[in-house]
Design an enzyme around this catalytic site. Structure first.
Site, PDB file in Angstrom:
ATOM      1  N   ARG A 122       0.004  -9.877  10.767  1.00 14.26           N
ATOM      2  CA  ARG A 122       1.027  -9.263  11.150  1.00 14.26           C
ATOM      3  C   ARG A 122       2.014 -10.190  10.731  1.00 14.26           C
ATOM      4  O   ARG A 122       3.352  -9.610  10.885  1.00 14.26           O
ATOM      5  CB  ARG A 122       1.117  -8.833  12.671  1.00 14.26           C
ATOM      6  CG  ARG A 122      -0.156  -7.577  13.074  1.00 14.26           C
ATOM      7  CD  ARG A 122       0.258  -6.402  12.033  1.00 14.26           C
ATOM      8  NE  ARG A 122      -0.921  -6.854  11.070  1.00 14.26           N
ATOM      9  CZ  ARG A 122      -0.830  -5.823  10.159  1.00 14.26           C
ATOM     10  NH1 ARG A 122       0.000  -5.174   9.737  1.00 14.26           N
ATOM     11  NH2 ARG A 122      -1.832  -6.263   9.011  1.00 14.26           N
ATOM     12  N   ASP A 152      -4.459   8.236   2.845  1.00 18.43           N
ATOM     13  CA  ASP A 152      -3.929   6.979   3.448  1.00 18.43           C
ATOM     14  C   ASP A 152      -4.957   6.472   4.552  1.00 18.43           C
ATOM     15  O   ASP A 152      -5.876   7.490   5.288  1.00 18.43           O
ATOM     16  CB  ASP A 152      -2.559   7.027   3.954  1.00 18.43           C
ATOM     17  CG  ASP A 152      -2.009   5.825   4.360  1.00 18.43           C
ATOM     18  OD1 ASP A 152      -2.265   4.669   3.942  1.00 18.43           O
ATOM     19  OD2 ASP A 152      -1.058   5.970   5.224  1.00 18.43           O
ATOM     20  N   GLN A 158      -9.301  -4.095   7.722  1.00 14.08           N
ATOM     21  CA  GLN A 158      -8.380  -3.376   8.622  1.00 14.08           C
ATOM     22  C   GLN A 158      -9.047  -2.140   9.793  1.00 14.08           C
ATOM     23  O   GLN A 158      -8.371  -1.534  10.476  1.00 14.08           O
ATOM     24  CB  GLN A 158      -7.120  -3.268   8.399  1.00 14.08           C
ATOM     25  CG  GLN A 158      -6.283  -4.525   7.807  1.00 14.08           C
ATOM     26  CD  GLN A 158      -5.073  -4.062   7.497  1.00 14.08           C
ATOM     27  OE1 GLN A 158      -4.153  -3.417   8.197  1.00 14.08           O
ATOM     28  NE2 GLN A 158      -4.540  -4.100   6.100  1.00 14.08           N
ATOM     29  N   LYS A 163       0.917  -1.278   0.020  1.00 12.44           N
ATOM     30  CA  LYS A 163      -0.007  -0.048   0.104  1.00 12.44           C
ATOM     31  C   LYS A 163       0.922   1.334  -0.013  1.00 12.44           C
ATOM     32  O   LYS A 163       0.651   2.276  -0.684  1.00 12.44           O
ATOM     33  CB  LYS A 163      -0.877  -0.171   1.594  1.00 12.44           C
ATOM     34  CG  LYS A 163      -1.636   1.418   1.665  1.00 12.44           C
ATOM     35  CD  LYS A 163      -2.197   1.163   2.715  1.00 12.44           C
ATOM     36  CE  LYS A 163      -1.022   1.331   4.085  1.00 12.44           C
ATOM     37  NZ  LYS A 163      -1.412   1.871   5.259  1.00 12.44           N
ATOM     38  N   THR A 164       1.701   1.450   0.896  1.00 15.99           N
ATOM     39  CA  THR A 164       2.533   2.515   0.993  1.00 15.99           C
ATOM     40  C   THR A 164       3.650   2.767  -0.190  1.00 15.99           C
ATOM     41  O   THR A 164       3.632   3.691  -0.687  1.00 15.99           O
ATOM     42  CB  THR A 164       3.465   2.584   2.261  1.00 15.99           C
ATOM     43  OG1 THR A 164       2.874   2.132   3.289  1.00 15.99           O
ATOM     44  CG2 THR A 164       4.331   3.870   2.205  1.00 15.99           C
TER      45      THR A 164
END
Length: 801
Positions: A651, A274, A305, A86-87
DNA sequence: ATCTCTGTGATTTTT
DNA sequence: TCACAGAGAT
């Protein structure tokens, strides 16, 4: 987060050659630039210099990511599952926009939720386009950008440009004062509750006028709305805003000043958001307003999320995106680069039980690795023991402790682990918890600096007026307060007046005069002294440092260290004002951790992080779907809890283990627990059950004790006894014993210029009793009191008798 | 001012 | 059970 954020407007942002092309393209960017792409449209100079071709940074992207980067015009929703890059998409997209010259850095709005995310994006873009980060003035958190806009248009929303941001501590303090003034019993209606309510209104963009009638009754028998209004009024008087206002006032600004809105609508050619699933209603409205003119808005997020519903986040925002932004394109990023197939399979299987979702199926090419381990334990101690052993085994195999995390639902769960790890000598660190800025000594120090900079900052002045103790107790402060309110002036100014009189005891007067004098002196040094030196001087001269040096408690030393750390942090800013500007919004400094330790944190603070090995303890009904979440929010609460489980699992890179305890000690009593429903929702193919061998034999007998303790203990609980005692008490809230006439005088005194008193008038003073005025000097009176003798007093403290 | 006692309540947290 | 805040006592 440091100096660069102070820079307003777009400075030089790219190498000169790139700047040239950007200017050109920005002017007629629409059709020509689009048609030109993807051909190499760099200026000749760049090509000759052998810079990488425009599209080289696109090469490492997968098709969906690339689509997300290249779909520049029109609304776009990127559904980016956990670990799908995503980033990377966000930062590459910004670089791409810049590289194509479709917008200058100052024309891109990029909002994040945390400073950390903003910092990371700045860093990545910087290394992509060549380091000049100052060129992205509108990349930051919602709040930081909100402040920036508000500062420029402060007057339009009844603020002075020098307004400051109120922190939570001060907010509560202020509300407590309001409650006291309204005679509301703080026991029954705590200030925190009101703060929460006001916050929830602000999250939803509700002004005091628009508070739904029913919700006003959620506080103080219907006083909620009035208190909210009073609070807002007080904020304006103090020239401060709270966190919620940063957005609310922006909304108001945009709604009331269409020209200002238009200015920003035109400025922001491209907008990026974001963590869109975490936006609240106010943030959504804000974005909508900005995107009205120019729909190039790209929201990145993951409905699976969304775990912050309880603090105002609206999953609905992301679910409704296509309706809200007509013609929106949706791109799903489903290729996961983080976890093994089993972990992903387990996480996907779990989240598939949610109904309200847009739907994504994460997949990975990695089919190696272990299944998710599942183990039941007798109680929380055994759970800690089991996990401790697992960790020691990993350690023996050479795994770094830094790559291991324990993610709990609630922080009380940490205790068992900490005890166990201390016992084993296993190094660990707790992530989250109290932040640097929230520490008492940091807030005190900042209060000193704030008052030095701005003497009318009443809230900060009140905080430190008697810290360290200088004999200015409640009664002295109250007197200053009373005068300040009567005159409508800041406390420091009231203090200045009152020390000219004999309202206070000689000791208090001297002490207060000294403090005011010190602040004046420090203020005079702002321009002539380095701000860090001045800060040190203030802390020393005020006696604040000495206060902690004299204290013998074990934490005193840490506090002094923290103060030093604060000074070091200040050094990163050029001026005191520059530091103060950012202090409330960005103080998330965590010292870089270099040691190898196990990470212990809540599921919430784990969002955005990843580890090789993840342990997920406490998957029990009532804890992992948390009872309170179920009680308060029903099905949507359950779904959010499930997302929490999903976040936890995703995670993990290579191994994950879920455990649950059959017995858990809560509020002192033992409760037997049943495994979380989420456990049975995991697909069996991805889970390995570990047989629990840790207990045997004594289980049943212990359980008996549990029941007895619970049954016999009930009527002895403080709660029950309290209920019994309170029964006949119909409750008589203490009336404040203040003669109404005083109020009358106060009002009169505040409206009239000069004192309406003349020599010879007989007056009454609360403390000194009856007397006759001997001298009138503006607002100061010299009175010969019958019992107390001759005193100088302020006129608003006496009334005609 | 500094202490001791008593009542209370106990998810999650950023800005 | 236990920690913490506020009131009351010394």
């Amino acid at each position: 987060m440091r100096r660069e954020e102070v820079v307003l407007g777009g400075g030089p942002f790219l190498p000169a050659s790139a700047c040239y092309i950007s200017e050109q393209m920005a002017k007629n960017h629409s059709s020509a630039a689009e048609a030109a792409y993807p051909e190499d449209d760099r200026p000749l100079s760049q090509r000759a210099m052998g810079r990488p071709a425009a599209a080289s940074y696109l090469e490492g992207l997968n098709p969906e990511q690339r689509d997300a980067v290249e779909t520049l015009d029109g609304p776009l929703l990127v559904l980016a599952g956990a670990g799908t890059g995503k980033t990377r998409v966000l930062t590459t997209r910004i670089s791409h926009i810049l590289n194509l010259g479709k917008a200058r850095p100052g024309e891109i709005l990029a909002v994040t939720f945390t400073n950390k995310a903003a910092r990371e994006m700045k860093g990545r873009i910087g290394s992509m386009i060549g380091g000049a980060v100052e060129g992205m003035p509108w990349l930051g958190t919602f709040h930081a950008i909100g402040v920036k806009i508000l500062r420029r248009h402060a007057e339009a929303v009844d603020l002075k440009p020098s307004f400051t941001v109120l922190d939570v501590d001060d907010q509560i303090r202020l509300l407590k004062q309001l409650l006291a003034a309204e005679n509301i019993d703080e026991k029954r209606w705590p200030a925190r509750m009101l703060a929460g309510l006001i916050d929830s209104w602000k999250n939803r963009g509700i002004t005091p006028k628009r508070v739904p009638e029913g919700e006003s009754f959620a506080f103080g028998n219907g006083k909620g709305q009035a208190l909210y209004a009073a609070y807002q009024k007080r904020l304006k008087e103090l020239n401060v805003v709270d966190f919620g206002d940063l957005l609310m006032e922006n909304l108001r600004l945009f709604q009331e000043q269409p020209d200002v809105l238009a200015q920003y609508q035109q400025r922001f050619r491209y907008m990026l958001v974001d963590e869109y699933q975490d936006t609240n209603v106010a943030q959504y409205l804000w974005l909508r307003l900005l995107a009205q003119e120019n729909p190039n808005i790209c929201c990145v997020g993951d409905d699976d999320q969304s775990i912050y519903g309880w603090r105002g986040a609206e999953v609905d925002n992301i679910l409704r995106f296509e309706q809200d932004f007509p013609g929106a394109k949706v791109i799903r990023l489903e290729r996961n680069y983080r976890s093994t197939g089993h972990i992903l399979g387990a996480a996907s299987g779990l989240i598939a039980h949610n109904e309200g979702r847009l739907g994504k199926t994460l997949h990975t090419e990695d089919q190696s690795g272990d299944k998710v381990a599942l183990q039941g334990c007798w109680d929380d101690e055994e759970e800690a023991r089991v996990i401790g052993e697992d960790i020691e085994q990993l350690q023996r195999k050479g795994h770094a402790l830094n790559e291991i995390a324990i993610l709990v639902r609630a922080s009380f769960q940490m205790r068992a682990f900490e005890e166990r790890f201390l016992n084993l000598g296993l190094p660990y660190r707790v992530i989250g918890g109290p932040r640097f800025y929230e520490r008492q000594e940091i807030r005190d120090a900042i209060a000193y600096l704030a008052v030095t900079l701005n003497p009318s900052n009443d809230i900060k002045f009140e905080r430190i007026v008697n810290v360290p103790r200088r004999g200015l107790g409640d009664s002295s402060v109250k007197a200053v307060h009373q005068l300040a309110r009567a005159r409508g002036v800041p406390l420091t100014q009231a203090a200045r007046m009152i020390v000219e009189t004999e309202e206070l005891t000689a000791r208090a007067r001297k002490s207060l005069a000294g403090l005011i004098g010190s602040f004046d002196r420090w203020r005079g040094m702002i321009d002539s002294m380095k701000h860090t030196d001045l800060a040190e001087l203030i802390l020393d001269e005020s006696g604040y440092t000495a206060m902690w040096q004299n204290e013998k408690s074990p934490q005193a030393h840490t506090r002094l260290d923290n103060l030093k750390e604060l000074i070091r942090f200040m050094d990163e800013f050029d001026t005191l004002a520059g530091f103060m500007e950012h202090v409330t919004l960005v103080m998330d400094r965590e010292a870089e951790e270099t040691e190898d330790r196990v990470n212990l944190m809540t599921l919430h603070s784990a969002k955005g992080l990843e580890f090789d090995s993840v342990f997920l303890p406490g998957w029990e009904e009532g804890l992992c779907p948390h009872q309170r979440s179920l009680d308060e929010s029903g099905r949507s609460g359950l779904e959010e809890e499930r997302r929490l489980g999903h976040v936890g699992l995703t995670r993990a890179r290579v191994r994950a283990k879920i455990t649950f305890a059959q017995n858990r000690r809560t509020h002192g009593t033992w409760q037997s627990a049943i495994p979380s429903r989420f456990i049975d929702e995991l697909p069996v193919d991805h889970v390995d059950v570990v047989e629990d061998t840790g207990y045997g034999g004594y289980g049943a007998s212990r359980f008996d004790t549990v029941e007895t303790v619970f049954a016999s203990g009930f009527y002895e609980t403080p709660g029950w006894q309290r209920a019994q005692r309170n029964r006949p008490d119909t409750g008589s809230p203490q009336r404040r014993r203040e003669p109404l006439t005083i109020e009358g005088t106060l009002v009169a005194a505040s409206t009239a210029e000069g004192s309406g008193f003349s020599t010879g008038t007989r007056v009454f003073h609360q403390k000194f009793g009856y007397g006759r005025i001997a001298v009138v000097d503006g607002n100061k009176l010299t009175v010969d009191f019958e019992k107390a003798g001759r005193k100088k007093v302020v006129d608003s403290f006496v009334e005609r008798s």
